[in-house]
Design a protein around this motif. Structure first.
Motif, PDB file in Angstrom:
ATOM      1  N   LEU A  48       0.857  -1.187   0.000  1.00 48.97           N
ATOM      2  CA  LEU A  48       0.000   0.000   0.000  1.00 48.97           C
ATOM      3  C   LEU A  48       0.898   1.243   0.000  1.00 48.97           C
ATOM      4  CD1 LEU A  48      -2.896   1.028   0.061  1.00 48.97           C
ATOM      5  CD2 LEU A  48      -2.775   1.052   2.547  1.00 48.97           C
ATOM      6  N   THR A  49       1.336   1.641  -1.197  1.00 49.61           N
ATOM      7  CA  THR A  49       2.238   2.780  -1.312  1.00 49.61           C
ATOM      8  C   THR A  49       1.681   3.910  -2.152  1.00 49.61           C
ATOM      9  OG1 THR A  49       3.326   1.726  -3.186  1.00 49.61           O
ATOM     10  CG2 THR A  49       4.280   1.333  -1.015  1.00 49.61           C
ATOM     11  N   ALA A  50       0.489   3.742  -2.729  1.00 49.34           N
ATOM     12  CA  ALA A  50      -0.224   4.765  -3.494  1.00 49.34           C
ATOM     13  C   ALA A  50       0.409   4.997  -4.861  1.00 49.34           C
ATOM     14  CB  ALA A  50      -0.307   6.086  -2.734  1.00 49.34           C
ATOM     15  N   GLY A  51      -0.432   5.167  -5.873  1.00 47.53           N
ATOM     16  CA  GLY A  51       0.054   5.474  -7.210  1.00 47.53           C
ATOM     17  C   GLY A  51      -0.226   4.381  -8.210  1.00 47.53           C
ATOM     18  N   PHE A  52      -0.088   4.734  -9.478  1.00 46.20           N
ATOM     19  CA  PHE A  52      -0.371   3.797 -10.556  1.00 46.20           C
ATOM     20  C   PHE A  52       0.640   2.657 -10.607  1.00 46.20           C
ATOM     21  CE2 PHE A  52      -2.636   7.531 -12.403  1.00 46.20           C
ATOM     22  CZ  PHE A  52      -3.882   6.931 -12.520  1.00 46.20           C
ATOM     23  N   ALA A  53       1.910   2.953 -10.345  1.00 41.96           N
ATOM     24  CA  ALA A  53       2.936   1.910 -10.414  1.00 41.96           C
ATOM     25  C   ALA A  53       2.669   0.822  -9.377  1.00 41.96           C
ATOM     26  CB  ALA A  53       4.316   2.521 -10.217  1.00 41.96           C
ATOM     27  N   SER A  54       2.436   1.222  -8.130  1.00 38.40           N
ATOM     28  CA  SER A  54       2.150   0.238  -7.088  1.00 38.40           C
ATOM     29  C   SER A  54       0.817  -0.450  -7.348  1.00 38.40           C
ATOM     30  CB  SER A  54       2.150   0.906  -5.717  1.00 38.40           C
ATOM     31  OG  SER A  54       1.236   1.993  -5.701  1.00 38.40           O
ATOM     32  N   GLY A  55      -0.146   0.279  -7.921  1.00 35.65           N
ATOM     33  CA  GLY A  55      -1.431  -0.332  -8.261  1.00 35.65           C
ATOM     34  C   GLY A  55      -1.269  -1.394  -9.329  1.00 35.65           C
ATOM     35  N   ALA A  56      -0.455  -1.105 -10.361  1.00 32.03           N
ATOM     36  CA  ALA A  56      -0.220  -2.086 -11.419  1.00 32.03           C
ATOM     37  C   ALA A  56       0.503  -3.317 -10.865  1.00 32.03           C
ATOM     38  CB  ALA A  56       0.593  -1.450 -12.547  1.00 32.03           C
ATOM     39  N   PHE A  57       1.457  -3.083  -9.969  1.00 31.59           N
ATOM     40  CA  PHE A  57       2.206  -4.188  -9.369  1.00 31.59           C
ATOM     41  C   PHE A  57       1.297  -5.088  -8.538  1.00 31.59           C
ATOM     42  CE2 PHE A  57       5.536  -5.539  -6.109  1.00 31.59           C
ATOM     43  CZ  PHE A  57       6.004  -6.554  -6.918  1.00 31.59           C
ATOM     44  N   SER A  58       0.493  -4.489  -7.660  1.00 33.85           N
ATOM     45  CA  SER A  58      -0.400  -5.292  -6.820  1.00 33.85           C
ATOM     46  C   SER A  58      -1.491  -5.953  -7.647  1.00 33.85           C
ATOM     47  CB  SER A  58      -1.016  -4.418  -5.723  1.00 33.85           C
ATOM     48  OG  SER A  58      -1.685  -3.304  -6.272  1.00 33.85           O
ATOM     49  N   LEU A  59      -1.957  -5.287  -8.715  1.00 31.95           N
ATOM     50  CA  LEU A  59      -2.965  -5.901  -9.584  1.00 31.95           C
ATOM     51  C   LEU A  59      -2.395  -7.137 -10.269  1.00 31.95           C
ATOM     52  CD1 LEU A  59      -5.681  -5.911 -11.079  1.00 31.95           C
ATOM     53  CD2 LEU A  59      -4.663  -4.353 -12.755  1.00 31.95           C
ATOM     54  N   PHE A  60      -1.190  -7.022 -10.782  1.00 36.58           N
ATOM     55  CA  PHE A  60      -0.565  -8.160 -11.446  1.00 36.58           C
ATOM     56  C   PHE A  60      -0.390  -9.321 -10.466  1.00 36.58           C
ATOM     57  CE2 PHE A  60       2.703 -10.743 -13.309  1.00 36.58           C
ATOM     58  CZ  PHE A  60       2.505 -10.642 -14.672  1.00 36.58           C
ATOM     59  N   LEU A  61       0.045  -9.021  -9.264  1.00 38.55           N
ATOM     60  CA  LEU A  61       0.243 -10.087  -8.284  1.00 38.55           C
ATOM     61  C   LEU A  61      -1.082 -10.717  -7.861  1.00 38.55           C
ATOM     62  CD1 LEU A  61       3.046  -8.635  -5.989  1.00 38.55           C
ATOM     63  CD2 LEU A  61       3.237 -10.359  -7.784  1.00 38.55           C
ATOM     64  N   SER A  62      -2.154  -9.917  -7.777  1.00 41.08           N
ATOM     65  CA  SER A  62      -3.459 -10.481  -7.417  1.00 41.08           C
ATOM     66  C   SER A  62      -3.973 -11.411  -8.508  1.00 41.08           C
ATOM     67  CB  SER A  62      -4.466  -9.359  -7.161  1.00 41.08           C
ATOM     68  OG  SER A  62      -4.802  -8.672  -8.348  1.00 41.08           O
ATOM     69  N   VAL A  63      -3.749 -11.038  -9.769  1.00 40.40           N
ATOM     70  CA  VAL A  63      -4.192 -11.881 -10.887  1.00 40.40           C
ATOM     71  C   VAL A  63      -3.419 -13.199 -10.896  1.00 40.40           C
ATOM     72  CG1 VAL A  63      -4.255 -12.089 -13.403  1.00 40.40           C
ATOM     73  CG2 VAL A  63      -4.987  -9.971 -12.312  1.00 40.40           C
ATOM     74  N   THR A  64      -2.103 -13.125 -10.769  1.00 44.90           N
ATOM     75  CA  THR A  64      -1.302 -14.350 -10.786  1.00 44.90           C
ATOM     76  C   THR A  64      -1.570 -15.203  -9.557  1.00 44.90           C
ATOM     77  OG1 THR A  64       0.529 -13.087  -9.811  1.00 44.90           O
ATOM     78  CG2 THR A  64       0.527 -13.374 -12.194  1.00 44.90           C
ATOM     79  N   LEU A  65      -1.853 -14.569  -8.421  1.00 42.74           N
ATOM     80  CA  LEU A  65      -2.173 -15.338  -7.228  1.00 42.74           C
ATOM     81  C   LEU A  65      -3.526 -16.025  -7.378  1.00 42.74           C
ATOM     82  CD1 LEU A  65      -0.442 -15.635  -4.662  1.00 42.74           C
ATOM     83  CD2 LEU A  65      -1.987 -14.053  -3.517  1.00 42.74           C
ATOM     84  N   ARG A  66      -4.497 -15.344  -8.029  1.00 45.25           N
ATOM     85  CA  ARG A  66      -5.804 -15.968  -8.256  1.00 45.25           C
ATOM     86  C   ARG A  66      -5.693 -17.168  -9.192  1.00 45.25           C
ATOM     87  NH1 ARG A  66      -9.965 -16.116 -11.724  1.00 45.25           N
ATOM     88  NH2 ARG A  66      -8.863 -14.866 -13.251  1.00 45.25           N
ATOM     89  N   ARG A  67      -4.703 -17.132 -10.077  1.00 45.51           N
ATOM     90  CA  ARG A  67      -4.481 -18.266 -10.969  1.00 45.51           C
ATOM     91  C   ARG A  67      -3.644 -19.353 -10.321  1.00 45.51           C
ATOM     92  NH1 ARG A  67      -3.297 -14.890 -16.606  1.00 45.51           N
ATOM     93  NH2 ARG A  67      -5.334 -13.841 -16.644  1.00 45.51           N
ATOM     94  N   ARG A  68      -3.419 -19.210  -9.027  1.00 49.49           N
ATOM     95  CA  ARG A  68      -2.757 -20.220  -8.205  1.00 49.49           C
ATOM     96  C   ARG A  68      -1.309 -20.470  -8.633  1.00 49.49           C
ATOM     97  NH1 ARG A  68      -6.951 -19.029  -5.884  1.00 49.49           N
ATOM     98  NH2 ARG A  68      -8.412 -20.505  -4.943  1.00 49.49           N
ATOM     99  N   LYS A  69      -0.628 -19.411  -9.074  1.00 48.02           N
ATOM    100  CA  LYS A  69       0.756 -19.557  -9.502  1.00 48.02           C
ATOM    101  C   LYS A  69       1.684 -19.727  -8.295  1.00 48.02           C
ATOM    102  CE  LYS A  69       0.067 -18.972 -13.922  1.00 48.02           C
ATOM    103  NZ  LYS A  69       0.626 -17.817 -14.634  1.00 48.02           N
ATOM    104  N   ARG A  70       2.465 -20.762  -8.330  1.00 41.30           N
ATOM    105  CA  ARG A  70       3.402 -21.032  -7.232  1.00 41.30           C
ATOM    106  C   ARG A  70       4.441 -19.926  -7.127  1.00 41.30           C
ATOM    107  NH1 ARG A  70       2.817 -24.290  -2.832  1.00 41.30           N
ATOM    108  NH2 ARG A  70       4.842 -24.876  -1.975  1.00 41.30           N
ATOM    109  N   ALA A  71       4.922 -19.440  -8.265  1.00 44.53           N
ATOM    110  CA  ALA A  71       5.938 -18.382  -8.256  1.00 44.53           C
ATOM    111  C   ALA A  71       5.397 -17.105  -7.623  1.00 44.53           C
ATOM    112  CB  ALA A  71       6.407 -18.107  -9.686  1.00 44.53           C
ATOM    113  N   ALA A  72       4.125 -16.773  -7.890  1.00 46.88           N
ATOM    114  CA  ALA A  72       3.517 -15.585  -7.286  1.00 46.88           C
ATOM    115  C   ALA A  72       3.400 -15.761  -5.779  1.00 46.88           C
ATOM    116  CB  ALA A  72       2.148 -15.329  -7.904  1.00 46.88           C
ATOM    117  N   TRP A  73       3.058 -16.963  -5.349  1.00 51.48           N
ATOM    118  CA  TRP A  73       2.952 -17.240  -3.899  1.00 51.48           C
ATOM    119  C   TRP A  73       4.314 -17.047  -3.226  1.00 51.48           C
ATOM    120  CZ3 TRP A  73       5.304 -21.092  -0.897  1.00 51.48           C
ATOM    121  CH2 TRP A  73       4.803 -21.225   0.400  1.00 51.48           C
ATOM    122  N   ILE A  74       5.363 -17.568  -3.846  1.00 48.38           N
ATOM    123  CA  ILE A  74       6.705 -17.443  -3.263  1.00 48.38           C
ATOM    124  C   ILE A  74       7.114 -15.976  -3.179  1.00 48.38           C
ATOM    125  CG2 ILE A  74       9.144 -17.956  -3.641  1.00 48.38           C
ATOM    126  CD1 ILE A  74       8.269 -20.613  -4.899  1.00 48.38           C
TER     127      ILE A  74
END
Length: 576
Positions: A48-74
């Motif tokens: 939670l650092t505010a801004g588009f860059a951090s939003g894009a980063f957390s969005l990407f990680l949420s998508v990959t985590l929802r797809r149950r990616k082991r690498a995203a979990w690590i």
């Protein structure tokens, strides 16, 4: 159950953080309040650092985590764990950090997120491509070099501090701006640039970060295509159970992959497109063995983080798929003609009968033959014409198209050739139809081609000729084109149709200008066929857009962006 809850909490935490980050980027005062928590004695929760860059980063990680990616979990576990340790260490060694309540909340949320990931570790088993680490390293190195040189060029063009700086200094300035959003300008007194240049460089860094993450977390792009042994096994299943599904023969497309049940008595044919494992039609083989094949297919999809989907399943096949956790959405109806029951007589067939007689009086004739009965030189000429008459550069079809013509293994396919009367009695070829076998007594339409300047109505004339001469090729049923959303057009035109249904029909009619949705329905309806519903099966409704794009690409309606059309063209002779 705790594992599922932990995984769900981790995903929703990242989604919430993404929303707050994007909101803070457009709500300036709110974003500034969050950023103030990152300085002095204040902490903010994980990502939670505010801004588009951090939003894009957390969005990407949420998508990959929802797809149950082991690498995203690590990655999330390592980052959140280190941040939690840093917060905890700060709270212990510095008393001033313990005073603000916000710090305790941030520490608690970060620890809770990391604990949720640990609890849900079994849910994150999807594997990535083995080449991902090398690709991510290459993207990072190449992207950083290219972006830093572009940043140096921007700085060179916009520097208002004179010519005292060297290119190396300008390159270092751009590089620092790429890797840090808070670069110290005091280290570069010879450089002064407008604010928009710094923003542009920061955007480049965000794009580079997303590209590296995509390369690191991408799914396996494809599977082993259909081999000779697989094709032989599928043909054996079709020989025993091919009459169950009119789309069964299309499982022999060689751009598909196949998975068999443990008993080998059933199989699911599929293709991976854009992270979607897209099957078509019903499973092949013994219906009692279908569950085993479906379970193997679903297990592979989950292992690689693919979204499972089925295009064009029948009601029987859709029911079995639904028992394995997939939801169903009716796509439309398949037109099936019973050749023994069909007749051109009666008032309802008057228009069709008149069109048929008009073409016949004009001297057109139709030849009906199995592919294996056509001489090689003549068949080669037919293939050349079929390719020349194709509408567009791309060979379309996936669920109801074989994707090749004239292959020696497809000798039981049926070819219809339509010729005109000709001035000297030797008619010129004007249109072609090809049908694939549907069991022992049926045919399914595969390919339609006609000369662009030929007379309208030739296709209908050829289909009617085949129906009336069905005994020549010993068939009793024909599967024609698939009519998407047929029920909407049919019910929407009736007296008393509701406003929602009429609006839906109007929208589909509008899109029919490009995709021929309504015209296909009208073309099939004239034969007064038996309508058999076909379904789309999917696991999560949130994947529907992704599945729709993958299906459009597989069917040839959408092309990969950025590639010239001539690279996407698939000539029929290349498929043979």
């Amino acid at each position: 159950m705790w594992s599922q809850r932990g995984a769900a909490f981790g995903i929703w935490y990242l989604r919430t953080v993404t929303f707050i980050n994007f909101l803070s980027a457009v709500w300036v005062s709110f974003g500034n309040d969050i950023r103030r928590h990152n300085i002095a004695e204040f902490f903010t929760p994980y990502l939670l650092t505010a801004g588009f860059a951090s939003g894009a980063f957390s969005l990407f990680l949420s998508v990959t985590l929802r797809r149950r990616k082991r690498a995203a979990w690590i990655l999330n576990l390592v980052l959140s764990g280190l941040l939690a340790l840093l917060f905890g260490f700060g709270m212990v060694v510095a008393p001033e950090f313990r005073a603000p309540v916000q710090n305790w909340v941030s520490l608690a949320l970060t620890v809770l997120f990391a604990a949720a990931l640990i609890a849900g570790r079994r849910e994150f088993s999807a594997k990535g491509d083995r080449a991902n680490p090398k690709l991510a390293a290459a993207v990072a190195a190449g992207g950083l070099l290219g972006a830093s040189l572009l940043a140096a060029l921007l700085v060179t063009v916009t520097n208002t501090a004179g010519d005292a700086s060297t290119f190396v200094q300008r390159w270092r300035y751009g590089l620092m701006r790429l890797v840090s959003l808070a670069a110290d300008d005091r280290a570069f007194p010879e450089i002064a640039t407008p604010n928009w240049v710094n923003v542009t460089i920061n955007v480049l860094s965000t794009l580079l970060l997303v590209a590296v993450l995509w390369a690191a977390f991408r799914s396996v792009r494809s599977t082993e295509a259909l081999g000779e042994d697989d094709e032989e096994r599928l043909r054996a299943l079709l020989a025993r159970h091919g009459d169950r599904d009119s789309l069964g023969y299309f499982a022999l497309r060689r751009d598909k992959s196949v998975l068999f049940s443990p008993s080998g008595k059933a199989a699911v044919a599929y293709r991976v497109v854009g992270g979607v494992s897209l099957a078509s039609g019903d499973p092949l083989g013994d219906p009692e063995a279908w569950p085993g094949a479906i379970e193997v297919w679903l297990a592979e999809a989950r292992e690689h983080g693919w979204a499972p989907a089925v295009m064009g399943a029948s009601e029987e096949g859709g029911t079995v798929y639904a028992r394995h956790g997939l939801d169903a959405l009716e796509l439309g109806d398949e037109a099936i003609v019973d050749t023994a029951e069909f007749t051109l007589d009666g008032r309802a067939m008057r228009t069709v009968r008149q069109a048929y007689n008009r073409i016949k009086r004009a001297g057109y004739t139709v030849t009906v033959r199995r592919h294996e009965d056509i001489p090689a030189a003549e068949l080669a000429r037919l293939l050349e014409l079929a390719d020349d008459w194709r509408d567009g550069e791309t060979e379309r079809g996936f669920s109801m198209a074989l994707g090749r013509l004239g292959d020696p293994g497809d000798g039981r396919c049926v070819m219809l050739e339509c010729r005109d009367g000709g001035a000297d009695g030797a008619g010129e070829l004007r249109a072609l139809l090809s049908f694939v076998p549907w069991g022992e007594k049926g045919l399914s339409l595969d390919l339609m081609r006609r000369e662009r300047n030929s007379e309208n109505g030739l296709m209908e004339f050829m289909v009617l000729e085949l129906i009336q001469r069905a005994k020549e090729v010993e068939i009793t049923q024909l599967s024609l084109n698939f009519a998407m959303f047929r029920s909407v057009f049919e019910r929407g035109s009736r007296l008393g149709a509701g406003p929602v249904l009429r609006l839906w029909r109007s929208l589909l009619s509008f899109f029919s200008r490009w995709w021929q949705i309504e015209s296909l329905y009208r073309a099939n309806a004239k034969y007064r066929p038996i309508w058999e519903p076909r379904y789309l099966l999917f696991e999560k409704s949130t994947d529907l857009l992704r599945i729709g794009i993958a299906a459009g690409r597989a069917e040839g309606f959408l092309e990969a962006p950025g590639l010239p059309k001539w690279l996407n063209r698939k000539h029929l002779e290349n498929a043979r």
